[in-house]
Design an enzyme around this catalytic site. Structure first.
Site, mmCIF file in Angstrom:
data_model
loop_
_atom_site.group_PDB
_atom_site.id
_atom_site.type_symbol
_atom_site.label_atom_id
_atom_site.label_comp_id
_atom_site.label_asym_id
_atom_site.label_seq_id
_atom_site.Cartn_x
_atom_site.Cartn_y
_atom_site.Cartn_z
ATOM 1 N N SER A 9 -8.236 1.931 -1.350
ATOM 2 C CA SER A 9 -7.254 0.901 -1.191
ATOM 3 C C SER A 9 -8.032 -0.290 -0.746
ATOM 4 C CB SER A 9 -6.566 1.264 0.242
ATOM 5 O OG SER A 9 -5.908 0.134 0.651
ATOM 6 N N HIS A 34 -6.020 1.353 -5.388
ATOM 7 C CA HIS A 34 -4.670 1.245 -4.602
ATOM 8 C C HIS A 34 -4.439 -0.333 -4.076
ATOM 9 C CE1 HIS A 34 -1.562 3.259 -2.238
ATOM 10 N NE2 HIS A 34 -1.820 2.336 -1.027
ATOM 11 N N ASP A 36 -2.390 -2.549 -1.994
ATOM 12 C CA ASP A 36 -1.311 -2.460 -0.745
ATOM 13 C C ASP A 36 -0.520 -4.019 -0.722
ATOM 14 O OD1 ASP A 36 -1.259 0.108 0.426
ATOM 15 O OD2 ASP A 36 -3.358 -0.438 1.130
ATOM 16 N N MET A 38 2.063 -6.041 1.466
ATOM 17 C CA MET A 38 2.880 -6.132 2.545
ATOM 18 C C MET A 38 3.497 -7.696 2.732
ATOM 19 S SD MET A 38 -0.020 -4.440 4.825
ATOM 20 C CE MET A 38 -0.825 -2.992 4.470
ATOM 21 N N HIS A 68 1.531 -0.217 -4.163
ATOM 22 C CA HIS A 68 2.415 0.185 -2.970
ATOM 23 C C HIS A 68 2.972 -0.721 -2.371
ATOM 24 C CE1 HIS A 68 1.805 2.275 1.249
ATOM 25 N NE2 HIS A 68 3.305 2.219 0.901
ATOM 26 N N MET A 139 2.891 9.103 3.529
ATOM 27 C CA MET A 139 2.122 8.232 4.511
ATOM 28 C C MET A 139 1.392 9.227 5.557
ATOM 29 S SD MET A 139 1.946 5.057 3.411
ATOM 30 C CE MET A 139 1.073 4.575 4.746
ATOM 31 N N GLY A 144 1.324 -0.597 7.191
ATOM 32 C CA GLY A 144 0.929 -1.737 7.506
ATOM 33 C C GLY A 144 -0.689 -2.459 7.945
ATOM 34 N N PHE A 145 -1.367 -1.435 8.049
ATOM 35 C CA PHE A 145 -2.675 -1.730 8.487
ATOM 36 C C PHE A 145 -3.734 -0.410 8.054
ATOM 37 C CE2 PHE A 145 -0.002 -3.560 11.813
ATOM 38 C CZ PHE A 145 -0.425 -5.015 11.888
ATOM 39 N N GLY A 147 -7.664 1.460 8.458
ATOM 40 C CA GLY A 147 -8.258 1.935 9.653
ATOM 41 C C GLY A 147 -7.673 2.368 10.723
ATOM 42 N N ASP A 177 -1.635 8.581 1.964
ATOM 43 C CA ASP A 177 -2.238 7.483 2.384
ATOM 44 C C ASP A 177 -2.759 7.204 3.807
ATOM 45 O OD1 ASP A 177 -3.073 4.760 2.194
ATOM 46 O OD2 ASP A 177 -1.238 3.955 1.501
HETATM 47 C C1 DX5 Z 1 -1.598 1.248 5.277
HETATM 48 C C2 DX5 Z 1 -1.892 1.223 3.781
HETATM 49 C C3 DX5 Z 1 -3.018 2.011 3.241
HETATM 50 C C4 DX5 Z 1 -4.292 1.833 3.949
HETATM 51 C C5 DX5 Z 1 -5.424 3.009 3.765
HETATM 52 O O1 DX5 Z 1 -0.460 0.616 5.430
HETATM 53 O O2 DX5 Z 1 -0.961 1.701 2.919
HETATM 54 O O3 DX5 Z 1 -3.126 2.196 1.851
HETATM 55 O O4 DX5 Z 1 -5.065 0.657 3.499
HETATM 56 O O5 DX5 Z 1 -6.402 2.591 4.614
HETATM 57 P P1 DX5 Z 1 -7.077 3.375 5.353
HETATM 58 O O6 DX5 Z 1 -7.884 4.405 4.647
HETATM 59 O O7 DX5 Z 1 -8.407 2.565 6.043
HETATM 60 O O8 DX5 Z 1 -6.400 4.310 6.392
HETATM 61 ZN ZN ZN Z 2 -0.982 2.010 0.818
#
Ligand code: DX5
Ligand code: ZN
Length: 225
Positions: A9, A34, A36, A38, A68, A139, A144-145, A147, A177
């Site tokens: 990602s 991937h 993301d 938002m 995504h 999920m 949203g974030f 880490g 994810d």
């Molecule tokens: C969260 C994202 C993920 C995220 C995964 O909203 O959809 O794709 O970036 O990152 P890690 O692997 O850090 O959880």
């Molecule tokens: Zn994602």
């Protein structure tokens, strides 16, 4: 079942050098990227738009880019991302007034289609749209974030989704994810996932070939599907 795929990602990449980052993670053995999206409305964060997807294509990235969408609504962005070079587009069912129509739109525009289910969203709608799905994305964190920590209760949901996919011809990818790392990737695969989206653990490692090789080692000889 689909072959295992590792999908970094880009949320956790060094964004000031995104083209190089994507190139090196692919060279290190990643299978897909991937992406993301938002909107600070469906999720409390803001990230990338279609121009950045197009910029990666213009930079020369040829491998699949999986978009995504964490946005509401979705249809307009589906069209824009299809035009900008997305290979697949997944959205959250809560974010579309007409799920079936949005899935049709994705395929009509030549992309693979998918639904993303949040931790508290049930699998119950899936049987009604299975023939319109290429990807089911579960999920394992709240969206949203990057880490965040992997939520282990999703493992039973992965098993259930795998059963549904296996009973229906095994053509749909089952992606997970959020919070994936070297410690838990094997357990997630054993539960039935085939596509592993991983941001902070890959881009945080700084040695991309090493971490991707370690992921593949951890996935070796998994049976039971
Ligand atoms: C969260 C994202 C993920 C995220 C995964 O909203 O959809 O794709 O970036 O990152 P890690 O692997 O850090 O959880
Ligand atoms: Zn994602």
């Amino acid at each position: 079942m689909q072959s295992f795929a590792i999908a970094p990602s880009i949320l956790s990449a060094d964004l000031a050098r995104l083209g190089e980052e994507v190139e090196s993670v692919l060279k290190a053995g990643a299978d897909r990227i991937h992406f993301d999206v938002m909107d600070n409305h469906y999720v409390p964060n803001l990230s990338f738009g279609p121009q950045l997807c197009q910029a990666l294509r213009d930079y020369g990235i040829k491998m699949p880019i999986d978009v995504h969408l964490m946005t509401k609504p979705v249809d307009n962005l589906i069209s824009m991302f299809a035009k900008a070079g997305a290979s697949s587009i997944c959205f959250h069912p809560e974010a579309s007034e007409h799920i079936d129509r949005s899935l049709h739109l994705i395929r009509d525009l030549g992309c693979q289609s998918g639904l993303v289910l949040n931790l508290a969203t049930s699998l119950s709608i899936l049987p009604y749209v299975l023939d319109k799905l290429d990807i089911i994305l579960l999920m394992s964190v709240n969206p949203g974030f990057g880490g965040q920590e992997f939520e282990p209760s999703v493992l039973s949901k992965i098993k259930e989704a795998r059963k549904l996919i296996s009973n229906n011809g095994d053509k749909i990818r089952l992606a997970v994810d959020g919070g994936i790392n070297l410690e838990n990737i094997r357990t997630i695969a054993e539960a039935g996932a085939d596509t592993f989206i991983s941001g902070s653990a890959i881009f945080g490692s700084k040695d991309y070939p090493k971490i991707i090789k370690a992921y593949r080692e951890a996935l070796k000889d998994i049976e039971g599907y």
